[in-house]
Design an enzyme around this catalytic site. Structure first.
Site, PDB file in Angstrom:
ATOM      1  N   TYR A  45       1.047  -1.132  -0.021  1.00 15.40           N
ATOM      2  CA  TYR A  45      -0.069  -0.346   0.224  1.00 15.40           C
ATOM      3  C   TYR A  45       0.890   1.215   0.327  1.00 15.40           C
ATOM      4  O   TYR A  45       2.333   1.290   1.116  1.00 15.40           O
ATOM      5  CB  TYR A  45      -0.970   0.206   0.995  1.00 15.40           C
ATOM      6  CG  TYR A  45      -1.528   1.068   1.073  1.00 15.40           C
ATOM      7  CD1 TYR A  45      -3.285   0.743   0.518  1.00 15.40           C
ATOM      8  CD2 TYR A  45      -1.366   2.081   1.790  1.00 15.40           C
ATOM      9  CE1 TYR A  45      -4.096   2.040   0.544  1.00 15.40           C
ATOM     10  CE2 TYR A  45      -2.691   3.956   1.583  1.00 15.40           C
ATOM     11  CZ  TYR A  45      -4.060   3.137   0.624  1.00 15.40           C
ATOM     12  OH  TYR A  45      -4.905   4.139   1.072  1.00 15.40           O
TER      13      TYR A  45
ATOM     14  N   PHE B 223      -5.360   9.031  -3.535  1.00 15.59           N
ATOM     15  CA  PHE B 223      -4.571   8.781  -4.324  1.00 15.59           C
ATOM     16  C   PHE B 223      -4.226   7.629  -3.317  1.00 15.59           C
ATOM     17  O   PHE B 223      -3.773   7.332  -2.534  1.00 15.59           O
ATOM     18  CB  PHE B 223      -2.986   9.539  -4.257  1.00 15.59           C
ATOM     19  CG  PHE B 223      -2.226   8.810  -4.776  1.00 15.59           C
ATOM     20  CD1 PHE B 223      -1.560   9.344  -5.773  1.00 15.59           C
ATOM     21  CD2 PHE B 223      -0.792   8.468  -3.301  1.00 15.59           C
ATOM     22  CE1 PHE B 223       0.137   8.180  -6.041  1.00 15.59           C
ATOM     23  CE2 PHE B 223       0.146   8.162  -3.949  1.00 15.59           C
ATOM     24  CZ  PHE B 223       0.312   7.783  -5.301  1.00 15.59           C
ATOM     25  N   GLU B 224      -4.198   6.193  -4.318  1.00 15.38           N
ATOM     26  CA  GLU B 224      -3.436   4.971  -3.361  1.00 15.38           C
ATOM     27  C   GLU B 224      -3.052   3.878  -4.240  1.00 15.38           C
ATOM     28  O   GLU B 224      -4.063   4.211  -5.450  1.00 15.38           O
ATOM     29  CB  GLU B 224      -4.618   4.622  -2.171  1.00 15.38           C
ATOM     30  CG  GLU B 224      -5.615   4.313  -2.740  1.00 15.38           C
ATOM     31  CD  GLU B 224      -6.477   3.320  -1.746  1.00 15.38           C
ATOM     32  OE1 GLU B 224      -7.000   3.707  -1.351  1.00 15.38           O
ATOM     33  OE2 GLU B 224      -8.291   3.087  -2.803  1.00 15.38           O
ATOM     34  N   ILE B 225      -2.187   3.740  -4.252  1.00 19.98           N
ATOM     35  CA  ILE B 225      -1.230   2.463  -5.210  1.00 19.98           C
ATOM     36  C   ILE B 225      -1.576   1.332  -4.288  1.00 19.98           C
ATOM     37  O   ILE B 225      -0.858   0.976  -3.407  1.00 19.98           O
ATOM     38  CB  ILE B 225      -0.035   3.214  -5.731  1.00 19.98           C
ATOM     39  CG1 ILE B 225      -0.021   4.003  -6.610  1.00 19.98           C
ATOM     40  CG2 ILE B 225       0.784   1.565  -6.274  1.00 19.98           C
ATOM     41  CD1 ILE B 225       1.754   4.658  -6.723  1.00 19.98           C
TER      42      ILE B 225
END
Length: 408
Positions: A236, A301-303
């Protein structure tokens, strides 16, 4: 004996002089007034009210000084030996099994195109990862054609099925209506997209980079962020950490503790307990949220690694939460749910702060001191001064991830 009027006057003076201009101050001030008007007593909290008013601004000022100092240190890409930079040719480039993801409606076309323009210019035209766009209705041809013209990678336009999107029949509508009135009083919105990773289209992917209409990216990203996540055992990634509206998650933590009590085997021995339960900066939030600090990673925004979100621990926990109705009665958002899950059911070292990525989504910024910056993001800027106490990043660094500072 002090009269109710005098108590009210005393409280009003303390509130206006000390910290009425801060968001945390406003909510604490209102909570205290409500308590006093119903009980006829001065509020008795787990901290001294007047002492908190005197200390709060000092705590926030100290935190923002630390934040400013960190953000002004020049950073480039992560200091690891396994970064994969822009390839000379994309013909044989071995991309990760990943996609860029946007949850969007047709009416958001203009701001969606603006966000795509920044993602393309700063990152994706160099790597050409595919896109997935999700909507609760069929996209129009105008929307699809407009988007397709702007993206460099393959694009999928998908619809979320009604079973996943619509409210379950067992939700008590009267109770929900009453709770909505309360949420409106505290200006609580609704951002529940908790199960997107189970969408049939997304099942084919491992990683996602979620971005939203109206977002801006202010640094050129010349390395493959998905390969960075894979090579460095990260599940994450985030850029901004905030406090949530405590009134919207009053029972989220108690329900999580119930689940943990029944399923202790799922809690990681290196979970981020301190960060999840701290009460130094905004103790009134922790009190109202029944032990949860409300700190979370801002999910616009998150990966992430969707294999984690599909794991047994996370899935059973979300199913437990879903059965309580809290996503409807309290408007639990995906940001606190993702954040609690990512820091409780796996090693906290698997979460990464993308310190090098310049980002803006109103009203918050992340503006690193980077040679890759476009010059449109003032170094160290966070938001308006009265929102400084909503920044939870320093708590994350000091309580969880101080070793990550050496990665840049």
């Amino acid at each position: 004996m002090i009269s109710l009027t005098k108590r009210f006057t005393k409280l009003a003076i303390f509130g206006s002089l000390s910290f009425i201009l801060t968001t945390a101050g406003l909510w604490l001030y209102w909570d205290a007034i409500q308590y006093m008007m119903t009980s006829g007593k001065l509020p008795t909290l787990d901290f001294q009210f007047e002492d908190f008013m005197n200390r709060h601004d000092d705590i926030v000022d100290d935190m923002m000084k630390k934040y400013d100092k960190i953000m002004k240190v020049e950073v480039k890409a992560p200091n690891v030996s396994n970064l994969v930079y822009v390839p000379e040719s994309l013909v044989d480039y071995g991309r990760e099994n990943a996609t860029l993801l946007m949850l969007v409606r047709d009416k958001e076309l203009r701001t969606a195109l603006q966000a795509i323009e920044t993602v393309e210019s700063q990152f994706n035209h160099k790597f050409q990862y595919p896109y997935v766009f999700l909507n609760d209705k069929e996209f129009t041809d105008k929307f699809k054609n407009s988007i397709t013209e702007k993206v460099s990678g393959q694009v999928f336009f998908e619809t979320i099925d009604k079973v996943s999107w619509d409210k379950p029949d067992w939700i008590d509508s009267a109770k929900e209506s009453e709770r909505i009135k309360v949420m409106r009083k505290y200006n609580v919105g609704y951002a529940d997209n908790r199960g997107f990773y189970n969408h049939p289209r997304l099942q084919q992917f491992k990683y996602y980079w979620r971005f939203e209409p109206g977002t801006h990216y202010h640094t050129s990203i010349d390395y493959d962020v998905f390969k960075f996540m894979s090579a460095n055992d990260k599940t994450y990634g985030f850029v901004i950490s905030l406090y949530d509206t405590e009134r919207s998650i009053e029972t989220l933590w108690p329900e999580t503790l119930k689940f943990i009590e029944q399923n202790p085997q799922f809690v990681n021995k290196n979970a981020a307990w301190d960060w999840l339960t701290e009460k130094k900066q905004n103790p009134q939030k922790t009190r109202i949220a029944n032990g949860y600090s409300t700190c979370h990673f801002w999910s616009n925004f998150e990966i992430g690694d969707m294999d984690f979100f599909r794991s047994e621990a996370y899935t059973k926990w979300v199913n437990h939460l879903d059965a309580t109705g809290g996503f409807y009665y309290e408007r639990w958002g995906d940001a606190p749910v993702h954040s609690i899950g990512a820091t409780l059911f796996q090693d906290k070292s698997k979460v990464h702060w993308f310190r090098d990525i310049g980002y803006y989504h109103a009203p918050y910024y992340q503006c690193p001191n980077s040679p890759q910056s476009d010059g449109k993001c003032e170094v160290g800027k966070f938001s308006f001064p009265n929102l400084s106490d909503q920044n939870c990043l320093i708590n994350w660094i000091e309580m969880v991830a101080d070793n990550e500072l050496s990665m840049y």
